[in-house]
Design a protein around this motif. Sequence first.
Motif, mmCIF file in Angstrom:
data_model
loop_
_atom_site.group_PDB
_atom_site.id
_atom_site.type_symbol
_atom_site.label_atom_id
_atom_site.label_comp_id
_atom_site.label_asym_id
_atom_site.label_seq_id
_atom_site.Cartn_x
_atom_site.Cartn_y
_atom_site.Cartn_z
ATOM 1 N N MET A 134 0.836 -1.203 0.000
ATOM 2 C CA MET A 134 0.000 0.000 0.000
ATOM 3 C C MET A 134 0.869 1.251 0.000
ATOM 4 N N GLY A 135 0.538 2.198 -0.861
ATOM 5 C CA GLY A 135 1.267 3.454 -0.944
ATOM 6 C C GLY A 135 0.570 4.564 -0.182
ATOM 7 N N VAL A 136 1.350 5.378 0.522
ATOM 8 C CA VAL A 136 0.831 6.517 1.283
ATOM 9 C C VAL A 136 1.837 7.650 1.191
ATOM 10 N N GLN A 137 1.353 8.884 1.065
ATOM 11 C CA GLN A 137 2.261 10.030 1.089
ATOM 12 C C GLN A 137 2.754 10.251 2.511
ATOM 13 N N SER A 138 4.054 10.429 2.648
ATOM 14 C CA SER A 138 4.635 10.629 3.974
ATOM 15 C C SER A 138 4.237 11.982 4.555
ATOM 16 N N TYR A 145 -2.184 7.513 10.412
ATOM 17 C CA TYR A 145 -3.211 6.509 10.653
ATOM 18 C C TYR A 145 -2.710 5.113 10.286
ATOM 19 N N ALA A 146 -2.035 5.009 9.136
ATOM 20 C CA ALA A 146 -1.536 3.699 8.692
ATOM 21 C C ALA A 146 -0.536 3.127 9.687
ATOM 22 N N ARG A 147 0.361 3.974 10.201
ATOM 23 C CA ARG A 147 1.356 3.503 11.162
ATOM 24 C C ARG A 147 0.692 3.033 12.459
ATOM 25 N N ARG A 148 -0.334 3.757 12.892
ATOM 26 C CA ARG A 148 -0.948 3.438 14.179
ATOM 27 C C ARG A 148 -1.904 2.245 14.105
ATOM 28 N N GLU A 149 -2.649 2.139 13.017
ATOM 29 C CA GLU A 149 -3.733 1.170 12.979
ATOM 30 C C GLU A 149 -3.520 -0.005 12.030
ATOM 31 N N LEU A 150 -2.588 0.095 11.092
ATOM 32 C CA LEU A 150 -2.460 -0.948 10.076
ATOM 33 C C LEU A 150 -1.146 -1.713 10.138
ATOM 34 N N ASP A 156 2.319 -4.119 3.585
ATOM 35 C CA ASP A 156 3.617 -3.472 3.378
ATOM 36 C C ASP A 156 3.341 -2.014 3.018
ATOM 37 N N ILE A 157 3.609 -1.101 3.959
ATOM 38 C CA ILE A 157 3.314 0.317 3.745
ATOM 39 C C ILE A 157 4.517 1.005 3.117
ATOM 40 N N ARG A 158 4.344 1.561 1.924
ATOM 41 C CA ARG A 158 5.405 2.276 1.222
ATOM 42 C C ARG A 158 5.108 3.782 1.296
ATOM 43 N N LEU A 159 6.068 4.547 1.797
ATOM 44 C CA LEU A 159 5.891 5.988 1.940
ATOM 45 C C LEU A 159 6.538 6.731 0.775
ATOM 46 N N TYR A 160 5.857 7.774 0.302
ATOM 47 C CA TYR A 160 6.319 8.574 -0.837
ATOM 48 C C TYR A 160 6.334 10.055 -0.448
ATOM 49 N N GLN A 162 5.665 12.525 -2.592
ATOM 50 C CA GLN A 162 4.639 13.257 -3.334
ATOM 51 C C GLN A 162 3.436 12.361 -3.631
ATOM 52 N N ALA A 163 2.255 12.966 -3.601
ATOM 53 C CA ALA A 163 1.027 12.218 -3.869
ATOM 54 C C ALA A 163 1.023 11.645 -5.282
ATOM 55 N N GLU A 164 1.549 12.391 -6.236
ATOM 56 C CA GLU A 164 1.531 11.925 -7.626
ATOM 57 C C GLU A 164 2.429 10.708 -7.815
ATOM 58 N N GLN A 165 3.477 10.598 -7.019
ATOM 59 C CA GLN A 165 4.319 9.408 -7.078
ATOM 60 C C GLN A 165 3.530 8.171 -6.653
ATOM 61 N N VAL A 166 2.693 8.341 -5.634
ATOM 62 C CA VAL A 166 1.839 7.237 -5.178
ATOM 63 C C VAL A 166 0.889 6.832 -6.301
ATOM 64 N N ASN A 167 0.230 7.818 -6.901
ATOM 65 C CA ASN A 167 -0.726 7.537 -7.972
ATOM 66 C C ASN A 167 -0.059 6.827 -9.148
ATOM 67 N N ASN A 168 1.112 7.294 -9.527
ATOM 68 C CA ASN A 168 1.810 6.695 -10.673
ATOM 69 C C ASN A 168 2.187 5.244 -10.406
ATOM 70 N N ASP A 169 2.625 4.941 -9.188
ATOM 71 C CA ASP A 169 2.982 3.560 -8.876
ATOM 72 C C ASP A 169 1.755 2.663 -8.793
ATOM 73 N N LEU A 170 0.620 3.229 -8.384
ATOM 74 C CA LEU A 170 -0.626 2.460 -8.411
ATOM 75 C C LEU A 170 -0.991 2.110 -9.853
ATOM 76 N N LEU A 171 -0.924 3.090 -10.731
ATOM 77 C CA LEU A 171 -1.254 2.873 -12.138
ATOM 78 C C LEU A 171 -0.294 1.882 -12.795
ATOM 79 N N ALA A 172 0.962 1.919 -12.363
ATOM 80 C CA ALA A 172 1.978 1.043 -12.963
ATOM 81 C C ALA A 172 1.952 -0.366 -12.391
ATOM 82 N N GLY A 173 1.107 -0.617 -11.380
ATOM 83 C CA GLY A 173 1.008 -1.943 -10.802
ATOM 84 C C GLY A 173 2.048 -2.249 -9.745
ATOM 85 N N ARG A 174 2.795 -1.236 -9.334
ATOM 86 C CA ARG A 174 3.791 -1.457 -8.278
ATOM 87 C C ARG A 174 3.169 -1.398 -6.888
#
Length: 257
Positions: A134-138, A145-150, A156-160, A162-174
């Motif tokens: 899962m991608g989340v903007q740092s 919330y992700a750190r506390r509850e998930l 596997d929480i991946r921090l980015y 920029q928000a657009e970096q998260v979106n691009n990796d979602l679109l790319a299947g990463r």
Amino acid sequence: MKLPLMIATAAATLSLGLTAQADAPLKVGISGEPYPPFTYRAASGDWTGFEVELAKRLCDAMGRDCEIAPTGWSGIIPSLNAGRIDMIMNSMSITEQRQRVIDFTRPYYFTPGAYVAAEEREIAIPDGLDGLIMGVQSATTNATYARRELRDSGVDIRLYDQAEQVNNDLLAGRLDLVLADEIAMLQFLERDEAASFEVKATAPRHEAYGEGVGIGLRQEDDALREALNAAIATVVEDGTCGELSEQFLGTDVCVYE
């Protein structure tokens, strides 16, 4: 005999300096990384978006000149406290952790976090996150919330940065899914390339999300906070906030008190 004159001259100089400072344009800090539909560059190259246009209306209500000051998100609070900007207006939630180092106005909008993934994927949230990426903007409330509850969910929480970096990796299947502001993700889903994605769930109300989004200020700027609170009340009550919200977000997210 010259001492009183020197004191008077110094006092006059200080007064002029304070007046000039009060009349100087307020520097409105936004993230230098576009965050549509809240802050982004129009075709003209000028910054616009819900919060940019709302900032302009708030400055008009206060009778102050303002200038948009793009700043890296990760350094935006240090820039505020160092005096390089006068206020942060960039979807910054009012949280206890942030209130230790800066102050806030009253909230002016609130939206929950949203989980977004491919339509074809069946994901039970939060019980079915084990083994997913899962991608989340740092440095955001969603990251908190992700750190506390998930963290015990097996995701596997991946921090980015920029928000657009998260979106691009979602679109790319990463990434298997992302957790981000619901309004921002609804705008993302309107893109042609995101047509096969959808909101799977929204995060519950939680202390990590605070009281809503407010304008970040230095802790000693009491006069500016009071002026901004009055301006926020004005633009909310006269419908300006709601109109801008509908224009840019397609819904009214303004906080009415």
